[in-house]
Write an enzyme that holds these catalytic residues in place. Structure first.
Site, PDB file in Angstrom:
ATOM      1  N   TYR A  84       0.866  -1.168  -0.110  1.00 51.29           N
ATOM      2  CA  TYR A  84       0.117   0.105   0.221  1.00 51.29           C
ATOM      3  C   TYR A  84       0.932   1.200   0.197  1.00 51.29           C
ATOM      4  CZ  TYR A  84      -3.708  -3.130   1.299  1.00 51.29           C
ATOM      5  OH  TYR A  84      -4.894  -4.059   1.383  1.00 51.29           O
ATOM      6  N   LEU A 143     -17.783  -1.175   0.966  1.00 56.81           N
ATOM      7  CA  LEU A 143     -18.559  -0.297   0.352  1.00 56.81           C
ATOM      8  C   LEU A 143     -18.472  -0.317  -1.132  1.00 56.81           C
ATOM      9  CD1 LEU A 143     -18.324   2.779   2.872  1.00 56.81           C
ATOM     10  CD2 LEU A 143     -20.342   0.967   2.688  1.00 56.81           C
ATOM     11  N   ALA A 144     -17.943  -1.571  -1.414  1.00 61.56           N
ATOM     12  CA  ALA A 144     -17.473  -1.328  -3.072  1.00 61.56           C
ATOM     13  C   ALA A 144     -16.723  -0.365  -3.458  1.00 61.56           C
ATOM     14  CB  ALA A 144     -18.623  -1.592  -3.866  1.00 61.56           C
TER      15      ALA A 144
HETATM   16  P1  NDP Z   1     -14.697   0.302   1.270  1.00 58.55           P
HETATM   17  O1  NDP Z   1     -15.331  -0.345  -0.070  1.00 58.55           O
HETATM   18  O2  NDP Z   1     -15.581   0.476   2.141  1.00 58.55           O
HETATM   19  O3  NDP Z   1     -14.202   1.929   0.530  1.00 58.55           O
HETATM   20  C1  NDP Z   1     -13.693   2.754   1.440  1.00 58.55           C
HETATM   21  C2  NDP Z   1     -13.695   4.208   0.868  1.00 58.55           C
HETATM   22  O4  NDP Z   1     -15.218   4.640   0.539  1.00 58.55           O
HETATM   23  C3  NDP Z   1     -13.008   5.407   1.469  1.00 58.55           C
HETATM   24  O5  NDP Z   1     -11.687   5.346   1.670  1.00 58.55           O
HETATM   25  C4  NDP Z   1     -13.790   6.306   1.209  1.00 58.55           C
HETATM   26  O6  NDP Z   1     -13.312   7.004   0.043  1.00 58.55           O
HETATM   27  C5  NDP Z   1     -15.424   5.828   0.818  1.00 58.55           C
HETATM   28  N1  NDP Z   1     -16.138   6.066   2.216  1.00 58.55           N
HETATM   29  C6  NDP Z   1     -16.038   5.470   3.343  1.00 58.55           C
HETATM   30  N2  NDP Z   1     -17.023   5.569   3.997  1.00 58.55           N
HETATM   31  C7  NDP Z   1     -17.837   6.553   3.514  1.00 58.55           C
HETATM   32  C8  NDP Z   1     -18.840   7.219   3.717  1.00 58.55           C
HETATM   33  N3  NDP Z   1     -19.415   7.106   5.059  1.00 58.55           N
HETATM   34  N4  NDP Z   1     -19.527   7.912   3.034  1.00 58.55           N
HETATM   35  C9  NDP Z   1     -18.762   8.507   1.687  1.00 58.55           C
HETATM   36  N5  NDP Z   1     -17.619   7.662   1.232  1.00 58.55           N
HETATM   37  C10 NDP Z   1     -17.361   6.921   2.178  1.00 58.55           C
HETATM   38  O7  NDP Z   1     -13.158  -0.451   1.652  1.00 58.55           O
HETATM   39  P2  NDP Z   1     -11.958  -0.274   1.047  1.00 58.55           P
HETATM   40  O8  NDP Z   1     -11.999  -0.714  -0.405  1.00 58.55           O
HETATM   41  O9  NDP Z   1     -11.023   0.833   1.456  1.00 58.55           O
HETATM   42  O10 NDP Z   1     -11.456  -1.725   1.670  1.00 58.55           O
HETATM   43  C11 NDP Z   1     -11.040  -1.602   2.978  1.00 58.55           C
HETATM   44  C12 NDP Z   1      -9.885  -2.155   3.389  1.00 58.55           C
HETATM   45  O11 NDP Z   1      -9.800  -3.549   3.077  1.00 58.55           O
HETATM   46  C13 NDP Z   1      -8.575  -1.411   2.905  1.00 58.55           C
HETATM   47  O12 NDP Z   1      -8.300  -0.345   3.606  1.00 58.55           O
HETATM   48  C14 NDP Z   1      -7.765  -2.699   3.092  1.00 58.55           C
HETATM   49  O13 NDP Z   1      -7.261  -2.645   4.186  1.00 58.55           O
HETATM   50  C15 NDP Z   1      -8.472  -3.892   2.861  1.00 58.55           C
HETATM   51  N6  NDP Z   1      -8.375  -4.333   1.537  1.00 58.55           N
HETATM   52  C16 NDP Z   1      -7.934  -5.587   1.295  1.00 58.55           C
HETATM   53  C17 NDP Z   1      -7.510  -5.987  -0.152  1.00 58.55           C
HETATM   54  C18 NDP Z   1      -6.913  -7.534  -0.168  1.00 58.55           C
HETATM   55  O14 NDP Z   1      -6.863  -7.649  -1.457  1.00 58.55           O
HETATM   56  N7  NDP Z   1      -6.890  -8.157   0.701  1.00 58.55           N
HETATM   57  C19 NDP Z   1      -8.146  -5.406  -1.218  1.00 58.55           C
HETATM   58  C20 NDP Z   1      -8.623  -4.061  -0.961  1.00 58.55           C
HETATM   59  C21 NDP Z   1      -8.795  -3.591   0.368  1.00 58.55           C
HETATM   60  P3  NDP Z   1     -13.122   8.276  -0.453  1.00 58.55           P
HETATM   61  O15 NDP Z   1     -13.608   9.200   0.535  1.00 58.55           O
HETATM   62  O16 NDP Z   1     -11.893   8.591  -0.994  1.00 58.55           O
HETATM   63  O17 NDP Z   1     -14.393   8.337  -1.584  1.00 58.55           O
END
Ligand code: NDP
Length: 325
Positions: free
Chosen positions: A54, A212-213
């Site tokens: 990351y 949250l995709a």
């Molecule tokens: P989500 O699908 O929940 O997306 C998170 C993103 O959505 C935030 O960074 C923000 O982005 C937006 N968001 C979150 N909450 C809100 C809200 N209440 N209102 C509006 N926008 C919101 O999760 P991630 O895709 O970040 O995945 C979560 C974790 O899983 C990662 O941080 C990582 O640690 C792990 N992961 C692991 C993977 C693997 O291969 N093992 C792959 C991917 C993730 P923004 O504000 O920029 O729009």
């Protein structure tokens, strides 16, 4: 906060946790990361997810600094990292789970995090070249060395996980304890179908990603792409292209209606739905601000309200293979 065992292991993880992909090192600096971790920890979150890849290692450096600034008791939280892609380009430095990479990888991560050990260590993807036995021996040795407490996989097939588990069982090595798959209303097959026999059979726990995709299931993209959002980032154009389809946006619209009836936000509904699956030990949330963390963690209160009937309604509304109107 609700705490769940990681499959058959004794260790307990908060049902909602906080990760660092895309955010730390790209959108979020040490100060904001500290605010996010504090907001989460204050609400009972005890698990913070990371990976060496990351932001090219920056996410680990930032998380380590934030944890030190907060001065949290080490025994009160869990930190994870994941190894596979690597940070360099040499033949033994990327896209591999060979012994050298894993042993050197954990050293690098601990250095950046400033920790003596991580609680959870994942093989970030499967490696089709290295014999699984070599990987199992190396992961088991890392556990025995005390540099990680539990090991697991991320996005391995059920067959690969079973093979690793059986090798460990036969050789009396440490077994993989958890898997980290994607799980959200648009991505359900692996968790609900492919892995079904592994939960009771192997005692596998799940820490799931992108609930949250990538923010789509917050509903914010239904009014266009906010300039400060993940999908507005040029380096994530590929994600935007596959995420913002008319079918998915129509599904989010339907989910928002249900959330409104419940007096919740769409993000809370999507997180509570994921957490209502008892096979999921922890839903790893992502957030680019402490305000998002606070909003998202309120989903814990909604989980108990998800009856079987409501779950079916949510899943019908979330089906994105329906044609958009
Ligand atoms: P989500 O699908 O929940 O997306 C998170 C993103 O959505 C935030 O960074 C923000 O982005 C937006 N968001 C979150 N909450 C809100 C809200 N209440 N209102 C509006 N926008 C919101 O999760 P991630 O895709 O970040 O995945 C979560 C974790 O899983 C990662 O941080 C990582 O640690 C792990 N992961 C692991 C993977 C693997 O291969 N093992 C792959 C991917 C993730 P923004 O504000 O920029 O729009």
């Amino acid at each position: 906060m609700d705490y769940r065992r990681l499959g058959s292991a004794g260790i307990k993880v908060s049902s909602l946790s906080l990760g660092s992909w895309v955010t730390y090192g790209s959108q979020v600096d040490v100060a904001e990361a500290t605010a996010c971790i504090k907001a989460a920890y204050d609400e009972g979150v005890n698990f913070f997810d990371n990976a060496e890849v990351y932001a090219g290692g920056m996410a680990e450096t930032i998380m380590g600094e934030a944890l030190r600034k907060l001065g949290l008791r080490r025994s009160s939280y869990l930190v994870s990292t994941k190894i596979y892609w690597g940070l360099e380009k040499g033949p033994n430095e990327r896209n591999t789970l060979n012994r050298k990479r894993l042993i050197e990888g954990i050293e690098g991560s601990l250095g950046r995090l400033g920790l003596d050990y991580v609680d959870l260590l994942y093989c970030h993807r499967a490696d089709r070249e290295t014999p699984i036995e070599e990987t199992v021996y190396a992961m088991s040795d890392i556990i025995s060395s005390g540099k990680a407490l539990y090991w697991g996989t991320s996005e391995w097939s059920a067959e690969e996980i079973r093979e690793a588990w059986e090798i460990a069982d036969r050789r009396n090595l440490r077994k993989p304890q958890m898997e980290q798959p994607q799980y959200n209303l648009f991505c359900r097959e692996r968790v609900e179908g492919e892995y079904a026999r592994l939960y009771e059979g192997l005692g596998l726990g799940l820490t799931t990603w992108s609930p949250l995709a990538s923010g789509l299931l917050s509903g914010k993209y239904n009014a266009g792409v906010p300039g400060d959002s993940r999908m507005a980032r040029p380096d994530y154009a590929w994600l935007k292209e596959k995420s913002l389809t008319p079918e998915k946006l129509a599904a989010v619209e339907r989910l928002s209606q249900i959330a409104k009836e419940l007096g919740a936000t769409t993000a809370q509904l999507a997180l509570a739905w994921a957490s209502s699956n008892p096979r999921v030990s922890s839903v790893i949330t992502g957030a680019s601000s402490a305000a998002q963390v606070r909003e998202n963690l309120k989903a814990v209160e909604l989980v108990g309200r998800i009856t079987r009937e409501l779950k079916e309604r949510i899943e019908a509304a979330g089906a994105s293979d329906r044609k958009a109107p």
